[in-house]
Design an enzyme around this catalytic site. Structure first.
Site, PDB file in Angstrom:
ATOM      1  N   THR A  44       3.941 -69.861  96.498  1.00 58.01           N
ATOM      2  CA  THR A  44       2.990 -69.634  97.588  1.00 58.01           C
ATOM      3  C   THR A  44       2.261 -70.920  97.947  1.00 58.01           C
ATOM      4  OG1 THR A  44       2.656 -67.344  96.902  1.00 58.01           O
ATOM      5  CG2 THR A  44       0.978 -68.311  98.318  1.00 58.01           C
ATOM      6  N   GLU A  49      17.413 -74.980  71.233  1.00 56.36           N
ATOM      7  CA  GLU A  49      18.342 -74.360  70.282  1.00 56.36           C
ATOM      8  C   GLU A  49      17.606 -73.793  69.066  1.00 56.36           C
ATOM      9  OE1 GLU A  49      18.630 -77.507  71.439  1.00 56.36           O
ATOM     10  OE2 GLU A  49      20.747 -78.061  71.731  1.00 56.36           O
ATOM     11  N   ASN A  66      24.072 -76.248  66.576  1.00 60.87           N
ATOM     12  CA  ASN A  66      24.535 -77.615  66.800  1.00 60.87           C
ATOM     13  C   ASN A  66      25.702 -78.001  65.899  1.00 60.87           C
ATOM     14  OD1 ASN A  66      22.741 -79.211  68.833  1.00 60.87           O
ATOM     15  ND2 ASN A  66      21.318 -77.923  67.693  1.00 60.87           N
TER      16      ASN A  66
END
Length: 220
Positions: free
Chosen positions: A7, A90, A215
């Site tokens: 907005t 992660e 990972n």
């Protein structure tokens, strides 16, 4: 774009135009308070990018009051988006704000914030909900800064004092500190006690079992 920010930005976009040179400065200010102040593990991606596009149509925005409104909205929008990246890190279970004040320089404040943010021992302590003030203080102590007097350092977690004058706060209670650590959003406030107005803030995550798992399981 989140509704309230859309907005505010939409008001500027439809009622007045921001030329490219001005928009470039707006982006730089906003990025340095958001995307350039977040880290998950200290590594970066070659694909990371942030763009703010100006169409070049219409008259350039000249009223300072409107430009201020635009800048404030842009700062908030980009900070919200940057924090979404942190929360989506992660295996992240916590969003940690590290706010450093009263350093000898703004650079010192930022260096301390990043040193704490990148400490694996600090990050794993937060995953374990362990208010390990020694790990935070140790990270501050090894930060590459111009000036540090450990006896002036104060640390709090969400406003709860854990370190005063470089040692365990006199009012510290393990049970109270543990309650803070159970929260998902935690602010580490660090005062270096140099009597200055310099400050800076970095946002990061904890390190969880899932961080290692995620990972370790994929190859790129």
């Amino acid at each position: 774009i989140k509704p309230n920010m859309a907005t505010m930005l939409g008001f500027i976009a439809t009622d007045a135009k921001v030329d490219q040179a001005v928009l470039d400065q707006c982006l730089l200010q906003a990025a340095n308070q958001s995307f350039n102040r977040i880290t998950v593990d200290g590594d970066t991606s070659t694909n990371d990018a942030c763009m703010l596009v100006a169409t070049g149509l219409g008259m350039a925005l000249e009223e300072t009051s409107q430009l201020d409104i635009f800048q404030q909205a842009l700062n908030q929008l980009m900070r919200d988006l940057a924090l979404d990246i942190v929360r989506d890190g992660e295996g992240a279970t916590k969003c940690i704000e590290i706010s450093v004040s009263e350093g000898a320089s703004a650079e010192d404040c930022l260096e301390v914030a990043y040193t704490v943010a990148h400490s694996p021992l600090v990050k794993t302590a937060f995953f374990a909900c362990d208010p390990n003030w020694g790990r935070i203080l140790a990270a501050i102590g090894r930060a590459n800064i111009e000036q540090l007097d450990v006896s002036k350092v104060a640390i709090s977690l969400n406003g709860y004092p854990i370190v005063e004058r470089g040692a365990l706060a006199a009012s510290y209670q393990e049970s109270e500190a543990a309650k803070v650590m159970l929260q998902t959003d935690i602010t580490i406030a660090i005062s270096l006690g140099q009597g200055t107005t310099f400050s800076d803030t970095v946002w990061t995550t904890d390190f969880s079992y899932d961080y290692v798992k995620i990972n370790a399981e994929y190859r790129s």
